[in-house]
Design a protein around this motif. Structure first.
Motif, PDB file in Angstrom:
ATOM      1  N   TYR A   1      40.127  45.915  30.776  1.00  0.00           N
ATOM      2  CA  TYR A   1      41.457  46.136  30.403  1.00  0.00           C
ATOM      3  C   TYR A   1      41.565  45.212  28.895  1.00  0.00           C
ATOM      4  CZ  TYR A   1      42.050  46.352  35.485  1.00  0.00           C
ATOM      5  OH  TYR A   1      42.101  46.792  36.553  1.00  0.00           O
ATOM      6  N   GLU A   2      40.676  44.847  28.173  1.00  0.00           N
ATOM      7  CA  GLU A   2      40.613  44.163  27.117  1.00  0.00           C
ATOM      8  C   GLU A   2      41.279  42.914  27.046  1.00  0.00           C
ATOM      9  OE1 GLU A   2      42.070  47.052  24.178  1.00  0.00           O
ATOM     10  OE2 GLU A   2      40.418  48.156  24.283  1.00  0.00           O
ATOM     11  N   LEU A   3      41.356  42.238  28.193  1.00  0.00           N
ATOM     12  CA  LEU A   3      41.975  40.733  28.299  1.00  0.00           C
ATOM     13  C   LEU A   3      41.435  39.845  27.880  1.00  0.00           C
ATOM     14  CD1 LEU A   3      43.201  40.511  31.897  1.00  0.00           C
ATOM     15  CD2 LEU A   3      44.488  40.216  29.968  1.00  0.00           C
ATOM     16  N   THR A   4      40.140  39.943  27.310  1.00  0.00           N
ATOM     17  CA  THR A   4      39.286  38.957  26.467  1.00  0.00           C
ATOM     18  C   THR A   4      39.698  38.769  25.057  1.00  0.00           C
ATOM     19  OG1 THR A   4      37.531  40.702  26.230  1.00  0.00           O
ATOM     20  CG2 THR A   4      37.139  39.090  27.630  1.00  0.00           C
ATOM     21  N   ARG A   5      40.597  39.879  24.413  1.00  0.00           N
ATOM     22  CA  ARG A   5      41.324  39.687  23.334  1.00  0.00           C
ATOM     23  C   ARG A   5      42.326  38.592  23.349  1.00  0.00           C
ATOM     24  NH1 ARG A   5      43.887  45.237  21.551  1.00  0.00           N
ATOM     25  NH2 ARG A   5      44.801  44.891  23.498  1.00  0.00           N
ATOM     26  N   THR A   6      42.811  38.269  24.422  1.00  0.00           N
ATOM     27  CA  THR A   6      43.906  37.325  24.665  1.00  0.00           C
ATOM     28  C   THR A   6      43.138  35.833  25.275  1.00  0.00           C
ATOM     29  OG1 THR A   6      45.578  38.579  24.869  1.00  0.00           O
ATOM     30  CG2 THR A   6      46.032  36.387  25.926  1.00  0.00           C
ATOM     31  N   ILE A   7      42.323  36.122  26.208  1.00  0.00           N
ATOM     32  CA  ILE A   7      41.750  35.107  27.094  1.00  0.00           C
ATOM     33  C   ILE A   7      40.352  34.828  26.417  1.00  0.00           C
ATOM     34  CG2 ILE A   7      40.922  33.861  29.195  1.00  0.00           C
ATOM     35  CD1 ILE A   7      42.683  35.970  30.572  1.00  0.00           C
ATOM     36  N   ALA A   8      39.806  33.751  25.711  1.00  0.00           N
ATOM     37  CA  ALA A   8      38.651  33.729  24.808  1.00  0.00           C
ATOM     38  C   ALA A   8      37.488  33.947  25.960  1.00  0.00           C
ATOM     39  CB  ALA A   8      38.665  32.223  24.345  1.00  0.00           C
ATOM     40  N   PRO A   9      36.592  34.413  25.611  1.00  0.00           N
ATOM     41  CA  PRO A   9      35.394  34.669  26.463  1.00  0.00           C
ATOM     42  C   PRO A   9      34.622  33.446  27.048  1.00  0.00           C
ATOM     43  CG  PRO A   9      35.192  36.185  24.481  1.00  0.00           C
ATOM     44  CD  PRO A   9      36.473  35.209  24.155  1.00  0.00           C
ATOM     45  N   GLU A  10      34.880  32.347  26.044  1.00  0.00           N
ATOM     46  CA  GLU A  10      34.157  30.988  26.447  1.00  0.00           C
ATOM     47  C   GLU A  10      34.977  30.466  27.506  1.00  0.00           C
ATOM     48  OE1 GLU A  10      36.488  30.192  22.452  1.00  0.00           O
ATOM     49  OE2 GLU A  10      35.214  31.918  23.255  1.00  0.00           O
ATOM     50  N   HIS A  11      36.110  31.018  28.107  1.00  0.00           N
ATOM     51  CA  HIS A  11      36.828  30.525  29.005  1.00  0.00           C
ATOM     52  C   HIS A  11      36.539  31.084  30.266  1.00  0.00           C
ATOM     53  CE1 HIS A  11      40.296  28.641  26.232  1.00  0.00           C
ATOM     54  NE2 HIS A  11      39.359  27.999  26.199  1.00  0.00           N
ATOM     55  N   PHE A  12      35.656  31.806  30.370  1.00  0.00           N
ATOM     56  CA  PHE A  12      34.998  32.556  31.820  1.00  0.00           C
ATOM     57  C   PHE A  12      33.832  31.621  31.972  1.00  0.00           C
ATOM     58  CE2 PHE A  12      37.759  35.727  30.048  1.00  0.00           C
ATOM     59  CZ  PHE A  12      38.309  36.177  31.176  1.00  0.00           C
ATOM     60  N   LEU A  13      33.688  30.787  32.901  1.00  0.00           N
ATOM     61  CA  LEU A  13      32.505  30.042  33.240  1.00  0.00           C
ATOM     62  C   LEU A  13      32.066  30.249  34.681  1.00  0.00           C
ATOM     63  CD1 LEU A  13      34.221  26.633  31.794  1.00  0.00           C
ATOM     64  CD2 LEU A  13      32.162  27.801  30.910  1.00  0.00           C
ATOM     65  N   PRO A  14      30.760  29.889  34.830  1.00  0.00           N
ATOM     66  CA  PRO A  14      30.026  30.503  36.015  1.00  0.00           C
ATOM     67  C   PRO A  14      30.428  29.868  37.555  1.00  0.00           C
ATOM     68  CG  PRO A  14      28.558  29.206  34.570  1.00  0.00           C
ATOM     69  CD  PRO A  14      29.633  29.442  33.728  1.00  0.00           C
ATOM     70  N   THR A  15      30.637  28.606  37.200  1.00  0.00           N
ATOM     71  CA  THR A  15      30.872  27.897  38.228  1.00  0.00           C
ATOM     72  C   THR A  15      32.205  26.717  38.013  1.00  0.00           C
ATOM     73  OG1 THR A  15      29.730  25.809  38.004  1.00  0.00           O
ATOM     74  CG2 THR A  15      28.766  27.726  38.993  1.00  0.00           C
ATOM     75  N   VAL A  16      32.841  26.376  39.270  1.00  0.00           N
ATOM     76  CA  VAL A  16      33.742  25.268  39.070  1.00  0.00           C
ATOM     77  C   VAL A  16      33.369  24.131  38.611  1.00  0.00           C
ATOM     78  CG1 VAL A  16      35.668  24.072  40.093  1.00  0.00           C
ATOM     79  CG2 VAL A  16      35.362  26.345  40.794  1.00  0.00           C
ATOM     80  N   ASP A  17      32.191  23.744  38.927  1.00  0.00           N
ATOM     81  CA  ASP A  17      31.514  22.278  38.420  1.00  0.00           C
ATOM     82  C   ASP A  17      31.286  22.532  36.954  1.00  0.00           C
ATOM     83  OD1 ASP A  17      31.553  21.320  40.978  1.00  0.00           O
ATOM     84  OD2 ASP A  17      29.663  21.806  41.579  1.00  0.00           O
ATOM     85  N   SER A  18      30.918  23.611  36.601  1.00  0.00           N
ATOM     86  CA  SER A  18      30.458  23.663  35.107  1.00  0.00           C
ATOM     87  C   SER A  18      31.918  23.897  34.270  1.00  0.00           C
ATOM     88  CB  SER A  18      29.671  24.988  34.889  1.00  0.00           C
ATOM     89  OG  SER A  18      30.530  26.246  35.048  1.00  0.00           O
ATOM     90  N   ALA A  19      32.906  24.424  34.771  1.00  0.00           N
ATOM     91  CA  ALA A  19      33.951  24.371  34.116  1.00  0.00           C
ATOM     92  C   ALA A  19      34.537  22.967  34.077  1.00  0.00           C
ATOM     93  CB  ALA A  19      35.129  25.330  34.857  1.00  0.00           C
ATOM     94  N   VAL A  20      34.413  22.000  35.229  1.00  0.00           N
ATOM     95  CA  VAL A  20      35.050  20.712  35.128  1.00  0.00           C
ATOM     96  C   VAL A  20      34.073  19.665  34.249  1.00  0.00           C
ATOM     97  CG1 VAL A  20      35.013  18.472  36.417  1.00  0.00           C
ATOM     98  CG2 VAL A  20      35.998  20.671  37.474  1.00  0.00           C
ATOM     99  N   ALA A  21      32.867  19.969  33.965  1.00  0.00           N
ATOM    100  CA  ALA A  21      31.881  19.375  33.251  1.00  0.00           C
ATOM    101  C   ALA A  21      32.197  19.787  31.621  1.00  0.00           C
ATOM    102  CB  ALA A  21      30.432  19.764  33.458  1.00  0.00           C
ATOM    103  N   GLU A  22      32.416  21.043  31.349  1.00  0.00           N
ATOM    104  CA  GLU A  22      32.871  21.326  30.089  1.00  0.00           C
ATOM    105  C   GLU A  22      34.303  20.647  29.801  1.00  0.00           C
ATOM    106  OE1 GLU A  22      32.785  23.300  26.242  1.00  0.00           O
ATOM    107  OE2 GLU A  22      31.352  22.535  27.758  1.00  0.00           O
TER     108      GLU A  22
END
Length: 568
Positions: free
Chosen positions: A531-552
């Protein structure tokens, strides 16, 4: 051999099974004969057609059915559906020959639908009836059957149609003296006998015992002269092959009725097959079951029969009697054939009120009071669905009732996707992971961060709800900088939701809020890329786990966990 399990059984059959199969078949036939006649009359057909149907469907399923224990035959749940389908098509006077032709063609259509669906691997269609709506449908069907059979139980008949009209006609008949006291005594005694034997001596073939005793009483005391109707002498001989002759205009209503019957028969068969297979350590073959039931219906329809389904009660009788294979059904079919050839007068004194009692007893077994009570205690919304299905069958009729039941099941699935559970997550001291703050009000949060879980696929029906909830989070907390979506429950994102996410992310970015996804499944992530959504939502904003997102988030902001603020 996969498509013809009977051939596989013939190659693997063990000689030691034969005595048990023969005994079980003899026991089964004692149930098949009176029930077959009773359910034929329930469908508005001559009693002998129930015996024709039993013979052919048992042989058809023995060849094409995958289960070694299931017993097919005329069924109380299908009788009203058959009657509701063919009754509007009958000519004035209700010609029995035309009724048989219509019912036979209905069976053939049901069979063709089932075989085609089985070959196309449509076994999942059985899931169209959820358990709550199935309970409600069966309860409504039982109520309809019982009320419809009450006049026969008391020795008279009415022309009323529909539950309310039939109930009024029955009560009116009682008050105007239409009931026959002798017939009523026979009918009520037969019903009480069946129910009591089923309750206290379940291994005794209650139907056979009661039907035989009432026939003896009618003959011994010449109760026919007192107005007690009987079955009479059955036509001698086996059914002959006959292509049902119906008009082209009859096919549309027959096809619609066949679809409804197919869904009910399949749902009943799959539930029965699953319960017996679990006890025997076997696997249910859903698609082959459809082919087996279809073949049984085609065989019945080609020999003056009507649609059939699996019978849980007869299957239980066969299993308790030691059945090891479908040879049990073949033995039962042979016994019925012998009755028709050499003992056709055996049933002549069977009273009609006793057959009414057989049908009412079967209807009572269809009810699920315990299941209804469980729904009331456990989930009121599903109890309401069950109640609506019951009222649909009871007040609108059998065929509209099944359509309502199927529609309610589908709507219930859609409702859960339309309004899914949503949760904000927080940390709970001493409990691993993040948890719903509604269940744990004291859960800790990170300042400037919301972890949000959406428990459904993200599709057109719920995209607006998702977007509005996220916007409210951003508007309610001016300090918010990250919204982490715990995306593991999101199994799909359609194009409508994709457009919503693009607009939402643009709106959030303008307010300095980042939309972050954690634990997104690979197939869903692939759609996001497409859908080419990564043009709007940055690729670095897709993280493997919730814990890793919280840690980041904590690494970037230095935030620490805090207890929730007390409401002012």
């Amino acid at each position: 051999m996969d498509r013809v399990p009977g051939l596989r059984l013939a190659h693997s059959y063990e000689r030691s099974w034969l005595p048990k199969d023969i005994v079980a078949g003899l026991v089964l036939s004692a149930l098949l004969v009176p029930q077959g006649m009773a359910y034929a009359q329930l469908a508005g057909l001559p009693p002998v057609t129930g015996l024709y149907t039993s013979i052919l469907c048992l042989i058809g399923y023995a060849v094409f059915g995958p289960s070694r224990v299931l017993v097919l035959g005329p069924d109380s749940s299908l009788g009203p559906m058959i009657a509701a389908t063919i009754a509007p098509l009958l000519l004035a006077g209700g010609d029995p020959a035309r009724a048989v032709a219509l019912a036979s063609m209905l069976a053939v259509i049901v069979g063709v639908v089932m075989v085609v669906a089985g070959l196309a691997r449509f076994g999942f269609v059985a899931d169209l009836l959820s358990r709550p709506t199935q309970i409600g449908y069966m309860n409504g069907l039982a109520l309809t059957i019982i009320v419809g059979q009450l006049p026969k139980l008391f020795g008279f008949s009415t022309d009323a149609n529909g539950l309310v009209a039939e109930a009024n006609a029955f009560v009116s008949g009682l008050f105007t003296g239409a009931a026959n006291r002798t017939a009523a005594l026979i009918g009520v005694s037969a019903l009480a006998g069946i129910l009591l034997l089923n309750r206290f001596i379940p291994k005794v073939p209650s139907v056979l015992v009661v039907v035989a005793l009432t026939a003896v009483v009618v003959n011994l005391y010449d109760l026919e002269s007192h107005g007690v109707d009987t079955v009479g002498v059955l036509p001698q001989g086996l059914p002959t092959f006959a292509i049902p002759h119906v008009g082209w205009g009859d096919f549309p209503p027959l096809f619609l009725g066949a679809l409804a019957i197919a869904v009910v028969a399949l749902a009943d068969t799959m539930s029965t097959a699953s319960s017996f297979a679990a006890r025997r350590g076997e696997r249910v073959q859903g698609n082959q079951e459809m082919i087996g039931i279809g073949a049984a219906n085609i065989a019945a329809g080609a020999f003056q029969g009507f649609p059939v389904s699996t019978s849980g009660s007869r299957t239980a009788v066969a299993e308790q009697a030691g059945s090891r294979s479908q040879v049990t059904g073949v033995v039962g079919a042979l016994v019925i054939a012998v009755v028709l050839l050499f003992a056709n007068s055996l049933m002549q004194y069977v009273p009609q009120p006793a057959l009414g009692a057989v049908v009412i007893a079967a209807a009572v077994s269809l009810t699920d009071v315990a299941g209804t009570r469980r729904l009331w205690l456990q989930r009121r919304t599903e109890f309401l669905l069950s109640l609506i299905a019951l009222l649909g069958v009871a007040l609108l009729g059998v065929l509209p009732g099944i359509l309502i039941a199927v529609g309610l099941s589908i709507l219930n699935v859609f409702r859960r996707t339309w309004w899914p559970h949503q949760a904000e997550l927080g940390r709970v001291e001493g409990v691993a992971g993040l948890h719903d703050t509604e269940s744990y009000p004291d859960a800790e949060r990170l300042p400037g961060l919301v972890v949000y879980r959406f428990d459904a696929p993200l599709i057109f029906a719920n995209a607006r709800s998702f977007g509005e909830t996220v916007r409210e989070m951003a508007e309610d907390d001016p300090s918010l900088s990250w919204i982490v979506v715990a995306a593991e429950p999101i199994t799909d994102v359609d194009t409508t939701a994709s457009d919503m996410l693009q607009e939402l992310d643009t709106w959030l970015n303008a307010r300095g809020v980042s939309l972050v996804f954690a634990e997104m499944k690979d197939p869903v992530r692939a759609k996001i890329e497409r859908y080419e959504l990564t043009r709007t939502i940055a690729p670095e904003h897709f993280l493997p786990t919730v814990d890793s997102a919280v840690a980041e988030y904590r690494r970037l902001t230095g935030a620490s966990w805090q207890a929730p603020k007390e409401p002012s």
